[in-house]
Scaffold this active site. Structure first.
Site, PDB file in Angstrom:
ATOM      1  N   GLY A  97     -80.013  -7.973 -78.943  1.00 39.15           N
ATOM      2  CA  GLY A  97     -78.585  -7.705 -79.079  1.00 39.15           C
ATOM      3  C   GLY A  97     -77.816  -8.981 -79.389  1.00 39.15           C
ATOM      4  O   GLY A  97     -78.237 -10.083 -79.035  1.00 39.15           O
ATOM      5  N   GLY A 146     -83.687  -6.549 -77.308  1.00 39.08           N
ATOM      6  CA  GLY A 146     -83.354  -5.287 -77.951  1.00 39.08           C
ATOM      7  C   GLY A 146     -84.156  -5.009 -79.198  1.00 39.08           C
ATOM      8  O   GLY A 146     -84.297  -3.850 -79.612  1.00 39.08           O
ATOM      9  N   GLU A 169     -84.395 -12.397 -71.141  1.00 37.05           N
ATOM     10  CA  GLU A 169     -83.048 -12.173 -70.605  1.00 37.05           C
ATOM     11  C   GLU A 169     -82.727 -12.932 -69.329  1.00 37.05           C
ATOM     12  O   GLU A 169     -81.564 -13.268 -69.078  1.00 37.05           O
ATOM     13  CB  GLU A 169     -82.818 -10.670 -70.386  1.00 37.05           C
ATOM     14  CG  GLU A 169     -82.659  -9.859 -71.657  1.00 37.05           C
ATOM     15  CD  GLU A 169     -83.986  -9.423 -72.264  1.00 37.05           C
ATOM     16  OE1 GLU A 169     -83.975  -8.623 -73.221  1.00 37.05           O
ATOM     17  OE2 GLU A 169     -85.043  -9.890 -71.790  1.00 37.05           O
ATOM     18  N   ASP A 177     -83.610  -5.300 -70.708  1.00 37.51           N
ATOM     19  CA  ASP A 177     -83.006  -3.978 -70.824  1.00 37.51           C
ATOM     20  C   ASP A 177     -83.495  -3.292 -72.099  1.00 37.51           C
ATOM     21  O   ASP A 177     -84.558  -3.600 -72.594  1.00 37.51           O
ATOM     22  CB  ASP A 177     -81.474  -4.102 -70.796  1.00 37.51           C
ATOM     23  CG  ASP A 177     -80.914  -4.789 -72.032  1.00 37.51           C
ATOM     24  OD1 ASP A 177     -81.535  -5.763 -72.513  1.00 37.51           O
ATOM     25  OD2 ASP A 177     -79.861  -4.349 -72.535  1.00 37.51           O
TER      26      ASP A 177
END
Length: 401
Positions: A97, A146, A169, A177
């Protein structure tokens, strides 16, 4: 395939399920720019979505998530399309992301925009994991966060000699995530905890070895593989599998591969708490003096203490949850993580790693001992009274993974 087609037919009979793609031309240069972030390539019986932000390593934006969802829904309903491919422009498949944009939005007080990003991305990832047609992701280059989220839940993942996978992350004060708590927790042993807590990189061969990739091809042969796939007139995953096997490459792990340290990883990362994992790594490093162990210790000590504890619990919970349950929980965790109610570690981590690049984040709390159970519990707590959970169409879409 009978089941695939029957479900596809049933879904197409529900008019409210799909919104047709607009056939109007972009109304402005800005609209055209947004469309250019995801290009479309047509083949005989397939479509390819090309992530096209090479200067940003194809990092995902909210508009990309929305466009991908619309494209995939349209293609799933089109009987002339048998399967779907995804690849990236430039030297990356997808670096995850666009957290720098999220960082700037949060600093401008635009929290709702950030919530939209997570909601639209996670909804698209659920579509990939429940897609009725075979999905082929070509992971040629950087595949992180992501980027793994939009590919690993699909049918086929082709790794190459240029693939670099990681879920880093914890080093930006966040948690793995985009479905990571599902696919990492389902790897053998405690590989998932190891990758989540260290952010360690895997090459393409190791991705194949641990099951994150399904196939392998040398990068300079991908055009050939792509050419063969383009000639297929099928929606049968077994035909695609045969083609990938026929034109892919056979590879074996080298002496530095993760497969040679799985026993030690399980021994260290199978412990109940982050503190116990660190102690076990210290003992193993003193005993073996192996580079991987020393590197893992260093990475854990550089990560956000709060993120380490949150991420460990996330992987452990994911082991007993379905794909959709993991995404719903991760959505809660992400919204709590950007709320700054417990800690500002996400913004601080992005600042230190990707904005100012001083690599000196000031974590809050600064050490594991000061991370309370209440702090960790907050990330897993329900959202506020007026904050809806992520709503996934689980009654219409059944996960195949």
């Amino acid at each position: 395939m009978q089941r695939f087609r029957a479900l596809a037919s049933a879904r197409r009979s529900i008019p409210s399920l799909r919104r047709a793609l607009s056939t109007t031309r972009p109304s402005s240069a800005h609209d055209q720019e947004l469309q250019d972030e995801v290009l479309v390539e047509g083949k005989a019986a397939a479509r390819t979505a090309i992530l096209n932000r090479p200067s940003a390593l194809n990092a995902l934006t909210n508009s990309m998530g929305i466009r991908l969802k619309k494209l995939y829904e349209s293609w799933e309903d089109n009987p002339d399309i048998g399967f779907v491919l995804m690849k990236g422009s430039g030297k990356a498949f997808c670096a995850g992301g666009d957290v720098v944009t999220l960082y700037r939005l949060l600093n401008e007080g635009k929290v709702e925009n950030c919530k939209d990003f997570f909601r639209n991305l996670y909804m698209f990832i659920y579509i990939v994991g429940t897609y009725l047609k075979p999905h082929v992701a070509i992971l040629d280059g950087i595949t992180m966060g992501g980027g793994a989220g939009v590919s690993v839940p699909g049918t086929f993942r082709i790794a190459t000699d240029k693939t670099i996978f990681a879920t880093p992350e914890v080093h930006i004060g966040f948690h793995p995530d985009a479905g990571a708590s599902f696919y990492l927790s389902n790897l053998n042993g405690h590989i998932g905890e190891y990758l989540a807590l260290t952010g360690e990189k895997l090459n393409g061969v190791d991705m194949l070895a641990v099951g994150l990739a399904t196939n392998y091809s040398m990068s300079d042969r991908l055009d050939w593989v792509d050419e063969r796939l383009a000639k297929l007139m099928t929606d049968d995953p077994s035909e695609i599998d045969s083609t990938l096997a026929q034109y892919g490459d056979i590879v074996y792990p080298d002496k530095n591969s993760i497969v040679h340290r799985l026993e030690a990883i399980d021994k260290c990362f199978g412990h109940e708490t982050v503190e116990e994992i660190l102690d076990a790594l210290e003992t193993e490093a003193a005993r073996s003096n192996q580079d991987w162990c020393i590197s893992a210790l260093k990475k854990l000590k550089e990560a956000s203490p709060l993120s380490l504890k949150v991420s460990l619990r996330s992987i452990r919970e994911g082991r007993f949850q379905t794909f959709d349950e993991c995404l719903v929980r991760e959505y809660r965790m992400s919204l709590h993580g950007i709320s700054k109610l417990v800690s500002n570690d996400f913004c601080e981590g992005v600042r230190a790693r990707l904005v100012d690049k001083d690599l000196a984040p000031k974590w809050d709390p600064p050490v594991l001992e000061k991370v309370s159970e209440d702090m960790v519990d907050h990330y897993f707590s329900p959202l506020g009274e007026f904050e809806p959970d992520l709503k996934l169409p689980t009654h219409l879409r059944e996960a195949f993974i």
